[in-house]
Design a protein around this motif. Sequence first.
Motif, PDB file in Angstrom:
ATOM      1  N   PRO A  73       0.821  -1.207   0.000  1.00  0.00           N
ATOM      2  CA  PRO A  73       0.000   0.000   0.000  1.00  0.00           C
ATOM      3  C   PRO A  73       0.857   1.261   0.000  1.00  0.00           C
ATOM      4  CG  PRO A  73      -0.210  -1.219   2.086  1.00  0.00           C
ATOM      5  CD  PRO A  73       0.592  -2.075   1.154  1.00  0.00           C
ATOM      6  N   ALA A  74       0.293   2.350  -0.504  1.00  0.00           N
ATOM      7  CA  ALA A  74       1.025   3.616  -0.526  1.00  0.00           C
ATOM      8  C   ALA A  74       1.196   4.129   0.900  1.00  0.00           C
ATOM      9  CB  ALA A  74       0.269   4.642  -1.358  1.00  0.00           C
ATOM     10  N   LYS A  75       2.314   4.831   1.139  1.00  0.00           N
ATOM     11  CA  LYS A  75       2.586   5.406   2.462  1.00  0.00           C
ATOM     12  C   LYS A  75       3.162   6.786   2.254  1.00  0.00           C
ATOM     13  CE  LYS A  75       2.837   4.742   6.973  1.00  0.00           C
ATOM     14  NZ  LYS A  75       2.015   5.971   7.135  1.00  0.00           N
ATOM     15  N   GLY A  76       2.672   7.735   3.029  1.00  0.00           N
ATOM     16  CA  GLY A  76       3.226   9.090   2.927  1.00  0.00           C
ATOM     17  C   GLY A  76       2.323  10.094   3.603  1.00  0.00           C
ATOM     18  N   GLY A  77       2.921  11.202   4.018  1.00  0.00           N
ATOM     19  CA  GLY A  77       2.217  12.181   4.835  1.00  0.00           C
ATOM     20  C   GLY A  77       1.236  13.048   4.071  1.00  0.00           C
ATOM     21  N   ILE A  78       0.517  13.863   4.835  1.00  0.00           N
ATOM     22  CA  ILE A  78      -0.371  14.894   4.274  1.00  0.00           C
ATOM     23  C   ILE A  78       0.092  16.223   4.877  1.00  0.00           C
ATOM     24  CG2 ILE A  78      -2.724  15.827   4.276  1.00  0.00           C
ATOM     25  CD1 ILE A  78      -3.725  12.908   4.283  1.00  0.00           C
ATOM     26  N   ARG A  79       0.358  17.209   4.005  1.00  0.00           N
ATOM     27  CA  ARG A  79       0.798  18.504   4.532  1.00  0.00           C
ATOM     28  C   ARG A  79      -0.246  19.588   4.285  1.00  0.00           C
ATOM     29  NH1 ARG A  79       6.403  20.219   1.583  1.00  0.00           N
ATOM     30  NH2 ARG A  79       7.014  18.388   2.773  1.00  0.00           N
ATOM     31  N   TYR A  80      -0.301  20.543   5.215  1.00  0.00           N
ATOM     32  CA  TYR A  80      -1.160  21.714   5.049  1.00  0.00           C
ATOM     33  C   TYR A  80      -0.226  22.901   4.878  1.00  0.00           C
ATOM     34  CZ  TYR A  80      -5.103  19.053   7.124  1.00  0.00           C
ATOM     35  OH  TYR A  80      -6.088  18.127   7.400  1.00  0.00           O
ATOM     36  N   HIS A  81      -0.277  23.548   3.712  1.00  0.00           N
ATOM     37  CA  HIS A  81       0.620  24.677   3.478  1.00  0.00           C
ATOM     38  C   HIS A  81       0.056  25.502   2.322  1.00  0.00           C
ATOM     39  CE1 HIS A  81       4.316  26.916   2.643  1.00  0.00           C
ATOM     40  NE2 HIS A  81       4.709  26.564   3.860  1.00  0.00           N
ATOM     41  N   PRO A  82       0.214  26.832   2.395  1.00  0.00           N
ATOM     42  CA  PRO A  82      -0.343  27.657   1.310  1.00  0.00           C
ATOM     43  C   PRO A  82       0.325  27.424  -0.044  1.00  0.00           C
ATOM     44  CG  PRO A  82       0.772  29.028   2.966  1.00  0.00           C
ATOM     45  CD  PRO A  82       0.709  27.655   3.514  1.00  0.00           C
TER      46      PRO A  82
END
Length: 424
Positions: A73-82
């Motif tokens: 399965p895919a693995k990786g973060g989620i970022r919040y940034h403008p």
Amino acid sequence: MSESLLQPPGPLYEMAQHQFLKAAELINLDENIKRFLLWPQRILTVHFPVMKDNGEVQMFVGYRVQHNTARGPAKGGIRYHPNVNLDEVASLAFWMTWKCAVMNLPYGGGKGGVRVNPKEFSEREIERLSRRFFSEIQMMIGPNKDIPAPDVNTNEQIMAWYMDTYSMNVGATVLSVVTGKPVDLGGSEGRSEATGRGVSIVASEAADVLGMDIRNATVAVQGFGNVGSNTARIISKEYGAKVVAVSDISGGVYNENGLDIDDLISYRDENGGLIKGYPKGKPITNRELLTLDVDILIPAALENAITADIAKDIKAKIIIEGANGPTTEEAEKILLEKGVFIVPDILANAGGVTVSYFEWVQDLQSFFWDIDDIRKKLKRIMVKQFGEVYKTKKKFNTDMRTAAYIVAIDRVAMAVKRRGYYPM
Ligand code: NAD
């Protein structure tokens, strides 16, 4: 390189493709596999509404990209940034494929992001945004499909909301759908220190192969957030290195006798998260920190910190990339010519995703390990994979970054070959 009808999502992704091709060519990678691995497998763009506290609805854009899922399965973060955009998210997903593979974790690469400046919103608004975004991308997500994690400006509380949202939508509690959760909600012991611990482990391995004694080696660390402060603490307290300088966005501090990192962490925590004004050392700039006469330099702040202009003045013998992409392509050329030993990000900072993997395994088993167990397992994996990359560097007479790519590409290519190109 580009297939005639395919377009890279942007210039960053194109640069990432070049890094891949450099290693792929050295190992004469099969043309079909090369073609397949150059492109992101799935891209989802969502536009979604969030009701603000004042009753107004604001629209947002977010992305989830899966670069390749041949190994799992895919693995990786989620970022919040403008500044989040598809080019950046796709490139980060691409790099996650190689980071997971170089650690030999059974994952592919994924990444996500929402274009938002979270500082402009209340906690309740961020909760509503997080829950709606996760529902929007849920068609791609699941413990066997894609397992997100925190990244820039997302944290364990947001992971708890993601987990709860997914669980409400499917009607069952599914802890294993995200990692980086709070320890009292299926999170793993040791996750928050994991990246810094991994950086310290590979620093010690790098010193070893170069015949340098890590005890008393001098170290400078750029960035004093999660990665920088944990690295400084662990490398000094557990490995005996002398951390003579650290810096953050507010500037740096230098003490030739070595800094007391616990004391500096307490100072930072009481000083709005910044080290500015720390009295037990001499103030220095970030440029001065990067060009100090130290044995080991650890950039652990942001991408592109080491430019060509800085590289020519760097005196460190070893650079361990705690941050993602801290060295520009031009800078790397200069450093390699000077004989600097660079341990690349996909190997050096992979301690975080490795303990995320432990979290997922613990959640799936509903059986949790203690901190000693986690540290031991992390060390075993990091030492082993550092060794694989170093062996490959010697075999191909190349740099550590290219060697790390070779190890990773070999593993992904093997999975692609064995799975075949459905339908045949
Ligand atoms: P963080 O937000 O906790 O810390 C970032 C630090 O960098 C802060 O001290 C900040 O003041 C400093 N900084 C920002 N701009 C700077 C500048 N211009 N000059 C000097 N210092 C500056 O972030 P983090 O989680 O420690 O992540 C740092 C890097 O490591 C990022 O590149 C991230 O992608 C990477 N990384 C983090 C993890 C993890 O587990 N946290 C895992 C892998 C990679």
